[in-house]
Design an enzyme around this catalytic site. Structure first.
Site, PDB file in Angstrom:
ATOM      1  NE  ARG A 104      32.400  36.293  33.110  1.00 11.46           N
ATOM      2  CZ  ARG A 104      31.735  37.376  32.776  1.00 11.46           C
ATOM      3  NH1 ARG A 104      31.118  37.466  31.603  1.00 11.46           N
ATOM      4  NH2 ARG A 104      31.629  38.400  33.586  1.00 11.46           N
ATOM      5  N   GLY A 105      29.432  35.300  35.003  1.00 15.77           N
ATOM      6  CA  GLY A 105      28.443  36.365  35.051  1.00 15.77           C
ATOM      7  C   GLY A 105      27.179  35.771  35.682  1.00 15.77           C
ATOM      8  NE  ARG A 125      32.642  31.562  40.070  1.00 15.65           N
ATOM      9  CZ  ARG A 125      32.782  32.711  39.389  1.00 15.65           C
ATOM     10  NH1 ARG A 125      32.140  32.891  38.246  1.00 15.65           N
ATOM     11  NH2 ARG A 125      33.543  33.679  39.864  1.00 15.65           N
ATOM     12  CD  GLN A 162      36.613  38.155  35.046  1.00 18.04           C
ATOM     13  OE1 GLN A 162      37.602  38.845  35.271  1.00 18.04           O
ATOM     14  NE2 GLN A 162      36.228  37.192  35.867  1.00 18.04           N
ATOM     15  CG  ASP A 180      28.682  38.211  40.907  1.00 21.53           C
ATOM     16  OD1 ASP A 180      29.362  39.219  40.646  1.00 21.53           O
ATOM     17  OD2 ASP A 180      28.640  37.203  40.190  1.00 21.53           O
ATOM     18  CG  ASN A 227      30.245  43.490  40.229  1.00 20.84           C
ATOM     19  OD1 ASN A 227      29.727  42.519  39.680  1.00 20.84           O
ATOM     20  ND2 ASN A 227      30.909  44.404  39.547  1.00 20.84           N
ATOM     21  CE  LYS A 228      35.065  38.945  38.859  1.00 20.80           C
ATOM     22  NZ  LYS A 228      35.345  37.638  39.542  1.00 20.80           N
TER      23      LYS A 228
HETATM   24  O1  MRU Z   1      33.795  35.876  38.126  1.00 27.19           O
HETATM   25  P1  MRU Z   1      32.777  36.350  37.124  1.00 27.19           P
HETATM   26  O2  MRU Z   1      33.344  36.672  35.789  1.00 27.19           O
HETATM   27  O3  MRU Z   1      31.589  35.404  37.059  1.00 27.19           O
HETATM   28  O4  MRU Z   1      32.226  37.719  37.743  1.00 27.19           O
HETATM   29  C1  MRU Z   1      31.199  38.385  37.073  1.00 27.19           C
HETATM   30  C2  MRU Z   1      30.810  39.684  37.688  1.00 27.19           C
HETATM   31  O5  MRU Z   1      31.325  40.087  38.714  1.00 27.19           O
HETATM   32  C3  MRU Z   1      29.685  40.430  37.028  1.00 27.19           C
HETATM   33  O6  MRU Z   1      29.847  41.802  37.169  1.00 27.19           O
HETATM   34  C4  MRU Z   1      28.348  40.026  37.678  1.00 27.19           C
HETATM   35  O7  MRU Z   1      28.208  38.631  37.689  1.00 27.19           O
HETATM   36  C5  MRU Z   1      27.177  40.628  36.988  1.00 27.19           C
HETATM   37  S1  MRU Z   1      26.888  39.959  35.393  1.00 27.19           S
HETATM   38  C6  MRU Z   1      25.488  40.686  34.765  1.00 27.19           C
END
Ligand code: MRU
Length: 350
Positions: free
Chosen positions: A48-49, A92, A199, A240, A250-251
Site C-alpha cells: 500500500r501507499g 484500487r 497505518q 494518492d 490522501n488517507k
Molecule cells: O490505503 P493506503 O495505506 O494505501 O493509503 C496510503 C496513503 O494515503 C499515503 O499517504 C499515500 O499513498 C502516499 S504514500 C507516499
C-alpha cells in the site's frame, strides 16, 4: 542513512512484498509470481501507499504476461497485456500511481514496434525496474526539497504512512526525516494512528522505530491538542493523487488535519512525486474515492467493536482543498499557490 526494509522488490523472478497487513507483529515477505496474488495484495493493502502500489503493479503486469508463449504473435501478446492491465487497474481506484505505472508499461509495448514477444517481455521487466529506481531517486529529491522548508522545525505531525514502506525509496513525507538523520539532525515525528486501518500506528511508528528515529504515536483525535500545545512546527503528509488545481487526495482524516493546521497557523505540506500528480484530473471532486468494507470500521484487531450490522460509511481517502496546502513538495522543486499554473511550471516545465 538508517537501515530500511524494502516494501517492493523483485528477486529470482518473483515480486517480493513485505506483507504490511501483518505489521507490526510479523515481518513476513510474500514471493509472488501469479498476477491474481498481486491483485489481491494490492486490494487487501498487503502492499500500500501510492508509489509502492505503482511499483508492485508494474511487476504484476510483467508477471501477468510472462507466460504468453514467445511464438504467440504480437497481436495476441498486446491483447493479453491490455487485459492484465485492466485487471490490475481494478484493484484500487484512488492512487493514480497504479494507472500511471500500468499505462507506462503499456506505452512502452505500444512504442516497441520492432520487437518480438520475447524481447518485449524483457523490455517490460526493464521498465518495471526503471520505475523502482526512479522512485528511489524521487524520494531522495523530495526529501532534499522538503528540508529547505524545515529551518527551525524539530517536530512534525504526519497522517497515515508515506514513508519507505509506501514507496520504493525513503518515502515522500518521511524523506526529510531520514535525510535529516543522515545529516546528524533529529526531526521528531508525531504519527496519527490513522483509523480505521492504523497505518500510522502499525506502519509509520514501526518503520521509524526500526530505523532508530524518534516517533510519538497519538490517536487521530489528539492532533488538535498536539498543535495547540506547540509540539509540532509543521505537518507533512503524502498523497494518492494531486489534481491539476492542487487539491490533494490522501488517507481519510488528512482533510481534518489540514484544517487544524490552518487554524493553528502551522504549515501543511504535501510530499508528491510527479507520478502522483494527475493533470488529467481537473480538481478534487473528480477523484474517485475508494470505499472499503464496513467491517474495517465495525471491527478492530479481530474483535467486534460495534454492532455487527450497524450502518457504516468508510471512505478510504479524502480531498484537502488546495487553499489549505502551504506547499506541494515534488522531486523537481517546491510548488506554492497558484497551483494550476505553478504545478505545470515546476512539474512539466512550462
Ligand atoms: O490505503 P493506503 O495505506 O494505501 O493509503 C496510503 C496513503 O494515503 C499515503 O499517504 C499515500 O499513498 C502516499 S504514500 C507516499
Amino acid at each position: 542513512m538508517p537501515d530500511r526494509v524494502q516494501a517492493v522488490d523483485f528477486q529470482a523472478g518473483k515480486l517480493v512484498l513485505l506483507d504490511q497487513t501483518l505489521l507490526p507483529s510479523e515481518k513476513t515477505f510474500l514471493h509472488l509470481d501469479d498476477v491474481a496474488d498481486v491483485w489481491e495484495a494490492i486490494k487487501l493493502l498487503r502492499v500500500r501507499g501510492a508509489p509502492a502500489i505503482g511499483g508492485a503493479a508494474a511487476y504484476g503486469l510483467y508477471l501477468g504476461v510472462r507466460g504468453v508463449p514467445d511464438d504467440a504473435g504480437m497481436p495476441a501478446f498486446m491483447a493479453k497485456l491490455r487485459e492484465v492491465r485492466d485487471y490490475l487497474a481494478s484493484s484500487r481506484p484512488t492512487a493514480v500511481n497504479l494507472f500511471w505505472a500500468l499505462d507506462r508499461l503499456v506505452g512502452v509495448a505500444e512504442a516497441a514496434t520492432g520487437d518480438d514477444v520475447a524481447a518485449l517481455k524483457a523490455r517490460l521487466l526493464d521498465e518495471a525496474h526503471a520505475i523502482k529506481a526512479e522512485d528511489e531517486a524521487m524520494c531522495r529529491a523530495i526529501g532534499e526539497h522538503a528540508l529547505t522548508l524545515f529551518d527551525g522545525v524539530d517536530a512534525v505531525l504526519t497522517h497515515c504512512n508515506a514513508g519507505s514502506l509506501a514507496t520504493m525509496g525513503i518515502g515522500t513525507a518521511l524523506a526529510p526525516v531520514y535525510l535529516a538523520a543522515e545529516q546528524g539532525r533529529t526531526i521528531h515525528v508525531f504519527s496519527d494512528e490513522t483509523r480505521p486501518l492504523l497505518q500510522g500506528a502499525r506502519i509509520t511508528t514501526w518503520e521509524l522505530d526500526q530505523a532508530g528515529l524518534p516517533v510519538t504515536l497519538i490517536t487521530d483525535g489528539m492532533a488538535a491538542t498536539v498543535m495547540r500545545r506547540g509540539k509540532v512546527q509543521a505537518v507533512i503528509v503524502g498523497t494518492d493523487r494531486v489534481a491539476a488545481n492542487g487539491d490533494v487526495a490522501n488517507k481519510i482524516g488528512t482533510y481534518g488535519v489540514a484544517i487544524l493546521a490552518h487554524e493553528h497557523g502551522i504549515p501543511f505540506y504535501v510530499a508528491a512525486p510527479s507520478s502522483t500528480i494527475d493533470f488529467a484530473t481537473p480538481d478534487g471532486d473528480a477523484i474517485e474515492i475508494e470505499e472499503r468494507d464496513p467491517d474495517e470500521v465495525r471491527r478492530l484487531g479481530g474483535r467486534q467493536t460495534a454492532p455487527a450490522d450497524i450502518g457504516v460509511f468508510n471512505p478510504a481517502f479524502d480531498v484537502t482543498p488546495a487553499r489549505y496546502v502551504t506547499a506541494i513538495v515534488t522531486e523537481k522543486g517546491v510548488v506554492t499557490a497558484p497551483y494550476p499554473e505553478n504545478l505545470r511550471k515546476v512539474v512539466l516545465g512550462g
